[in-house]
Enzyme design. Structure first.
Site, PDB file in Angstrom:
ATOM      1  N   HIS A 140       0.998  -1.140   0.141  1.00  0.00           N
ATOM      2  CA  HIS A 140       0.528  -0.076  -0.187  1.00  0.00           C
ATOM      3  C   HIS A 140       0.641   1.007  -0.174  1.00  0.00           C
ATOM      4  O   HIS A 140       0.767   2.131   0.824  1.00  0.00           O
ATOM      5  CB  HIS A 140      -0.892   0.074   1.317  1.00  0.00           C
ATOM      6  N   HIS A 179      -9.641   1.928   1.100  1.00  0.00           N
ATOM      7  CA  HIS A 179      -9.286   1.102   1.210  1.00  0.00           C
ATOM      8  C   HIS A 179     -10.714   1.002   1.816  1.00  0.00           C
ATOM      9  O   HIS A 179     -10.256   0.827   3.430  1.00  0.00           O
ATOM     10  CB  HIS A 179      -8.355   1.111   1.899  1.00  0.00           C
ATOM     11  N   GLU A 190     -11.812  -3.736  -3.144  1.00  0.00           N
ATOM     12  CA  GLU A 190     -10.350  -2.634  -3.437  1.00  0.00           C
ATOM     13  C   GLU A 190     -10.525  -2.413  -5.078  1.00  0.00           C
ATOM     14  O   GLU A 190     -10.104  -3.709  -5.446  1.00  0.00           O
ATOM     15  CB  GLU A 190      -9.418  -2.824  -2.945  1.00  0.00           C
TER      16      GLU A 190
END
Length: 386
Positions: A139, A212, A350
Site C-alpha cells: 500500500h 480502502h 478495493e
C-alpha cells in the site's frame, strides 16, 4: 492486510470529536446547492491542522472525508426502514489514524496492494521499497498516500464534491518520478459516492490507486460481516503464496470457495481450510479478475445485508477487485463511539490492477510514462432491498 494496534483511548477520541463538532460551519441549502461543512479534525503538526469535510445530498446520505490520507471517516446509508447509520469502520479523531489503523477508508498509493520482496525493475533500473508487510511492500510504503496531508478544494453543488491533490516526489518511498495526483469524491443524488482518480508523471513509474473503506452494512459496528451476501462479477481469481503474493496463475473460481458469481453469504465457505488459498489468506484476501476487463465503467460487485436491506453496488473501470474480509481485525482496535473492531467486522472491495504487477509481465501493465494520464473511476452505490 497489515495488522496494526490502535493505542488511542476512547476518551481521547471522544474529546477530539467534541472539539471538532463545535467548530462545524452551518450547512445551508440554496436552490438545491449543498454547502460542504468544514471542521478541524486534529493537528498534523504544531502549525498544521487536518480538516474534516462533510458532504450531504438531498436524500440524507452523509459522507465525511479528511484531507489527511484522503480518508473516508464516516459514511451513512439508510436501511429498509429509512434509518441512517454509519457503515464504514474508522476513528473518531485524527489521533486514531495517526497512531496506526489498517488503512480505514484511506486513499492508497502510490501502489495499492503488495509488491513482492519490496522491489521491482523498470527500464533497466531496480527500485527498492520499504518491506512493511513481512517480506513485501504494501500500500505505498511506510508513509503512503494514506498518511500525507492532501490539498483539498470543496466543490459545493447539488452533487457536492471534494477535490484532493498531492504530488509525490521522485524517490518518495522508493518510487521513481514526480507523480501529480488528483482524486475527486462526488456524492451524487442517487446515493453513490463516485471516486475519480487521475495522475501524471515526469518519469516512468508504477501506479495502482484505490480506496480502502471497510464496510459493515448492518450498522452499529457490533457484529461481523459473515451474513453479508456478496456477488463478484469475476470468473477467475489470483491464487497467492503464503505471503499473499500472486503466483501468476489466473484460476477459475468454479468449484472453489472463491465462486461468488452468484450471491453467496461470506460465511458459507470462508472457513473451508481444506482449500489452501483460504488458509493462506486467513479467509478472503485475494484479487478477483473481472469478467469484463475493459476500461468501461461496469458492475464489479454487490453486497446485500439482509437484516437492514442495505444493498451496495460497486462499479469500476479497473480490471480487478480485491475482496478482503477483515481477517486481521482482532479486537485490539477501539474505533468510532468506542466500538471494538473484532475479527471480520468489516469487508473491503478495493478496485485496482493486479497485485505485484510490476514483477509479472503477463499481468496488465501498471506503468505510467511521461505524457500519459492515469485515469480510473469507481462508484459505490447504495440502495435498499426490502
Amino acid at each position: 492486510m497489515k495488522k496494526n494496534i490502535l493505542l488511542v483511548a476512547g476518551l481521547l477520541a471522544g474529546a477530539m470529536l467534541t472539539a471538532c463538532e463545535s467548530k462545524k460551519a452551518e450547512n445551508t441549502q440554496t436552490n438545491d446547492t449543498l454547502k460542504i461543512e468544514q471542521s478541524v479534525f486534529g493537528k498534523v503538526s504544531d502549525s498544521t491542522n487536518a480538516t474534516l469535510y462533510t458532504l450531504k445530498n438531498q436524500a440524507g446520505t452523509e459522507v465525511k472525508i479528511s484531507d489527511f490520507g484522503g480518508t473516508i471517516v464516516s459514511w451513512t446509508a439508510a436501511d429498509k426502514n429509512g434509518k441512517f447509520e454509519d457503515i464504514t469502520l474508522g476513528c473518531d479523531s485524527l489521533a486514531g489514524y495517526q497512531k496506526g489503523v489498517p488503512y480505514f477508508g484511506a486513499l492508497i498509493g502510490r501502489f495499492g496492494n503488495r509488491i513482492a520482496n519490496g522491489q521491482f525493475q523498470l527500464d533497466g533500473t531496480t527500485y527498492t521499497l520499504a518491506k512493511n508487510n513481512g517480506p513485501n511492500a504494501l500500500h505505498g510504503g511506510l508513509k503512503g498516500f494514506d498518511k500525507v496531508l492532501w490539498t483539498a478544494t470543496p466543490i459545493d453543488g447539488d452533487e457536492p464534491a471534494l477535490k484532493l491533490t498531492y504530488t509525490a516526489k521522485d524517490g518518495e518511498e522508493g518510487y521513481p518520478g514526480n507523480l501529480s495526483v488528483e482524486v475527486i469524491y462526488t456524492l451524487t443524488k442517487d446515493n453513490s459516492l463516485k471516486i475519480d482518480y487521475k495522475a501524471t508523471t515526469d518519469k516512468a513509474t508504477v501506479i495502482n490507486l484505490t480506496n480502502h473503506a471497510y464496510f459493515n452494512l448492518k450498522g452499529g459496528f457490533n457484529s461481523d460481516i459473515l451474513d453479508h451476501e456478496v456477488t463478484l462479477n469475476a470468473d477467475k481469481f489470483l491464487p497467492v503464496s503464503k505471503t499473499l503474493i500472486p503466483t501468476g496463475e489466473l484460476k477459475a473460481v468454479a468449484g472453489t470457495p472463491f465462486d461468488f458469481t452468484k450471491s453467496t453469504k461470506i460465511g458459507s465457505r470462508i472457513n473451508d481450510t481444506s482449500d489452501e488459498q483460504i488458509k493462506f489468506g486467513g479467509g478472503y484476501d485475494h484479487c478477483w479478475v473481472l469478467a469484463d476487463s475493459s476500461k468501461n465503467l461496469k458492475l464489479a460487485a454487490s453486497v446485500l445485508e439482509p437484516t437492514s436491506g442495505r444493498f451496495l453496488e460497486v462499479f469500476t473501470t479497473e480490471p480487478a477487485i480485491q475482496f478482503y474480509t477483515g481477517n486481521f481485525l482482532d479486537g485490539t482496535i477501539v474505533g468510532k463511539g468506542g466500538a471494538v473492531y473484532k475479527h471480520r467486522y468489516g469487508l473491503c472491495l478495493e478496485t485496482q490492477h493486479y497485485p505485484n504487477s510490476p514483477n509479472q509481465a503477463s499481468f496488465p501493465s501498471t506503468v505510467l510514462k511521461p505524457g500519459e494520464t492515469y485515469q480510473t473511476t469507481t462508484v459505490y452505490k447504495f440502495s435498499v432491498k426490502k
